[in-house]
Design a protein around this motif. Structure first.
Motif, PDB file in Angstrom:
ATOM      1  N   THR A  43       0.830  -1.214   0.000  1.00 38.48           N
ATOM      2  CA  THR A  43       0.000   0.000   0.000  1.00 38.48           C
ATOM      3  C   THR A  43       0.858   1.256   0.000  1.00 38.48           C
ATOM      4  O   THR A  43       0.595   2.206  -0.746  1.00 38.48           O
ATOM      5  CB  THR A  43      -0.925  -0.002   1.233  1.00 38.48           C
ATOM      6  OG1 THR A  43      -1.773  -1.147   1.171  1.00 38.48           O
ATOM      7  CG2 THR A  43      -1.777   1.253   1.284  1.00 38.48           C
ATOM      8  N   ASN A  60      -2.810   6.840   0.656  1.00 43.45           N
ATOM      9  CA  ASN A  60      -2.200   5.517   0.708  1.00 43.45           C
ATOM     10  C   ASN A  60      -0.773   5.544   1.250  1.00 43.45           C
ATOM     11  O   ASN A  60      -0.232   4.494   1.600  1.00 43.45           O
ATOM     12  CB  ASN A  60      -2.231   4.875  -0.683  1.00 43.45           C
ATOM     13  CG  ASN A  60      -3.629   4.465  -1.089  1.00 43.45           C
ATOM     14  OD1 ASN A  60      -4.368   3.898  -0.298  1.00 43.45           O
ATOM     15  ND2 ASN A  60      -4.015   4.771  -2.320  1.00 43.45           N
ATOM     16  N   PHE A 108      -5.187  -0.668   4.508  1.00 40.56           N
ATOM     17  CA  PHE A 108      -4.650  -1.150   3.236  1.00 40.56           C
ATOM     18  C   PHE A 108      -5.184  -0.312   2.084  1.00 40.56           C
ATOM     19  O   PHE A 108      -5.993   0.607   2.286  1.00 40.56           O
ATOM     20  CB  PHE A 108      -4.916  -2.647   3.052  1.00 40.56           C
ATOM     21  CG  PHE A 108      -6.355  -3.035   2.821  1.00 40.56           C
ATOM     22  CD1 PHE A 108      -6.849  -3.222   1.547  1.00 40.56           C
ATOM     23  CD2 PHE A 108      -7.221  -3.258   3.900  1.00 40.56           C
ATOM     24  CE1 PHE A 108      -8.163  -3.611   1.325  1.00 40.56           C
ATOM     25  CE2 PHE A 108      -8.531  -3.649   3.695  1.00 40.56           C
ATOM     26  CZ  PHE A 108      -9.004  -3.814   2.405  1.00 40.56           C
ATOM     27  N   LEU A 109      -4.726  -0.600   0.890  1.00 42.30           N
ATOM     28  CA  LEU A 109      -4.905   0.273  -0.274  1.00 42.30           C
ATOM     29  C   LEU A 109      -6.368   0.649  -0.504  1.00 42.30           C
ATOM     30  O   LEU A 109      -7.246  -0.211  -0.537  1.00 42.30           O
ATOM     31  CB  LEU A 109      -4.359  -0.413  -1.520  1.00 42.30           C
ATOM     32  CG  LEU A 109      -4.158   0.475  -2.748  1.00 42.30           C
ATOM     33  CD1 LEU A 109      -3.047   1.474  -2.508  1.00 42.30           C
ATOM     34  CD2 LEU A 109      -3.824  -0.375  -3.962  1.00 42.30           C
TER      35      LEU A 109
END
Length: 523
Positions: A111, A301, A310-311
């Motif tokens: 990420t 991100n 997370f992404l």
């Protein structure tokens, strides 16, 4: 170079001072609707990515707040998405067991790298690079991702234990081998959840069908006798808390392993986010700064993984809800993230009551929402070449690893684009001893061979190129025109450019100067 002002560094200062008590109250209500929609989706996407359920909530908090405050769109809401979640899973699972500490560390590192790539694109004002990922690639990948995600959830839906596979075909074959082990109680619970969600969506479309379906499935497990529900897996319990600080583990080997997937995820996230933002900006008549939006996605991100997120990328359903519910500013997204944070803090115990077959049914419902049959039909009617790109991307998604499928789709799209531009439209006609060619396109290295062949077939004393529609010519194009002009001179013929634009004439003169240039020009 002028120093950036406060509004450039802190773009939310452009709209935040205009917030009133009334608009804040409205955005809070819109944010509540967004949070209700985000809760089941975020948990589902975390499970798709191979992460514990709480990481879906964490990804819907800090990254969302940063993207809303630093972005350009009033209505774009970010967070975990199904397509990116499945790419993360297939990219990281070969190196670590899903759900393990090492797996989580690699996902957060991926990420961060994807965010750094996005932020650099925005900083260098290269946001237009995302246009190289065409709509047909995104459509084909999304269709394929829906199939891959659905296949990945079939083991939970059937109540069987199947190891993860790298491709959809391998997953399907593996599930087929274990089909006799199906737990019919798990399958019945999943079908009940799916049917309840579809019924609510049909009869009361304004209600959160996915959330209510999960509640219904959980109540069935709670109310039925234990002998009927024993063995049905539940979502793993976790401690209720705000997103914890997660120091990233920078390891060169891991970085090199994750780099291709990080770039693919970064591009896919930007394409998704900008497509949604542009569509919403067109409906709300808002000016959209694409490069600022790219920087905001990258920043979210970059910072998100330090807080266990997370992404994230743009969510069409949550963003469309934001617009339709009447959000007045990006504060609606901020309010949604803060409400998700409250649930992560105080509602953790409720998540541990959700049966995995019910969650799998909810994810299948999300997958069906990703299938755009109307878009595929429209693409087939408008452009067979773009439809072929979509089909190739879909096939690659099912047969290859997902990040490879994205690159394959981009390469296919570029191939057809270069094929089209390498053969610009040329119209011919004869006027006495003159042969005219109207070129509608650029004269660049890719088109030189095609245009040279046409010029060599001409037999008029004066070969005239109507260059009014030629906006660009590169060195290869200039050299080709000089070469053809000299060939015609040796035959007592001439090459004439008519109505050429000043920048084209200037480039042609650069090779040998205006005095020695063999190409003639006419107005």
């Amino acid at each position: 170079m002028p120093l950036p002002n406060r509004q450039t560094l802190l773009p939310f200062l452009r709209w935040l001072p205009n917030t009133s008590r009334r608009s804040l109250g409205n955005d809070l209500l819109v944010g509540l609707s967004g949070a209700i929609l985000a809760l089941p989706q975020s948990i589902a996407y975390a499970l798709i990515a191979g992460l514990p359920a709480e990481y879906g909530l964490y990804a819907a908090i800090v990254p969302v707040i940063i993207a809303c405050l630093w972005g350009s769109s009033w209505h774009l809401i970010c967070g975990p998405t199904a397509a990116i979640a499945i790419v993360i899973f297939t990219s990281v699972s070969p190196f670590a067991a899903p759900g393990s500490d090492e797996f989580i560390a690699r996902v957060l590192l991926l990420t961060f790298v994807a965010g750094l790539f996005q932020w650099l694109l925005g900083l260098l004002r290269f946001g237009a690079l995302v246009n190289f990922v065409s709509h047909s690639v995104v459509l084909g990948f999304t269709l394929g991702a829906a199939v891959v995600i659905a296949l990945g959830q079939l083991p939970n839906l059937l109540g069987i234990n199947v190891p993860s596979q790298a491709t959809a075909l391998a997953t399907l074959l593996n599930i087929g081998e274990h089909l006799p082990e199906t737990d019919w109680r798990a399958l019945g619970l999943a079908l009940f959840t799916l049917g309840l969600s579809l019924l609510i969506r049909r009869l009361w479309p304004r209600l959160p069908a996915l959330l209510l379906g999960l509640v219904g499935g959980s109540l069935v497990v709670l109310l039925l006798p234990e002998r009927l529900t024993a063995g049905i897996a539940l979502v793993s319990a976790f401690e209720g808390r705000l997103p914890p600080f997660s120091p990233l583990q920078f390891d060169l080997t891991s970085l090199l392993q994750l780099l291709p997937a990080a770039v693919a995820c970064g591009m896919l996230g930007l394409v998704t986010s900008l497509s949604i933002a542009r569509a919403l900006a067109g409906k709300s008549q808002q000016f959209l700064d694409a490069n600022q939006e790219v920087r905001a996605q990258g920043l979210s991100n970059l910072v998100g993984p330090w807080f266990s997120g997370f992404l994230s990328a743009g969510s069409f359903t949550r963003s469309a809800l934001n617009l339709q519910a009447g959000a007045r500013s990006p504060l609606a997204g901020v309010c949604s993230a803060l409400l998700v944070a409250l649930f992560a803090l105080f509602g953790a115990r409720l998540i541990a009551l959700i049966p995995l077959p019910s969650m799998a049914a909810g994810i299948l419902l999300i997958c069906w929402g990703l299938v755009d049959i109307a878009g595929a039909r429209s693409l087939f009617r408008v452009s067979r070449a773009e439809f072929l790109v979509m089909a190739l991307t879909l096939l690659a998604t099912l047969l290859l690893e997902l990040q490879t499928a994205i690159y394959a789709g981009v390469l296919a799209s570029l191939f057809f684009y270069l094929k089209r531009t390498s053969q610009p439209r040329v119209k011919f006609w004869q006027e006495g001893e003159e042969e005219l060619l109207r070129v509608e396109g650029s004269i660049f290295f890719g088109a030189c061979h095609y245009l040279q062949q046409l010029l060599q077939r001409s037999d008029g004393e004066r070969v005239i190129i109507d260059a009014h529609h030629v906006n660009f010519i590169d060195y290869a194009g200039v050299e080709m025109l000089h070469q053809e002009a000299r060939r015609l001179q040796a035959q007592n013929r001439s090459l004439v450019l008519r109505r050429a634009r000043p920048q084209v004439i200037e480039e042609i003169h650069k090779l040998e100067g205006a005095e020695r240039c063999p190409v003639l020009f006419e107005d």
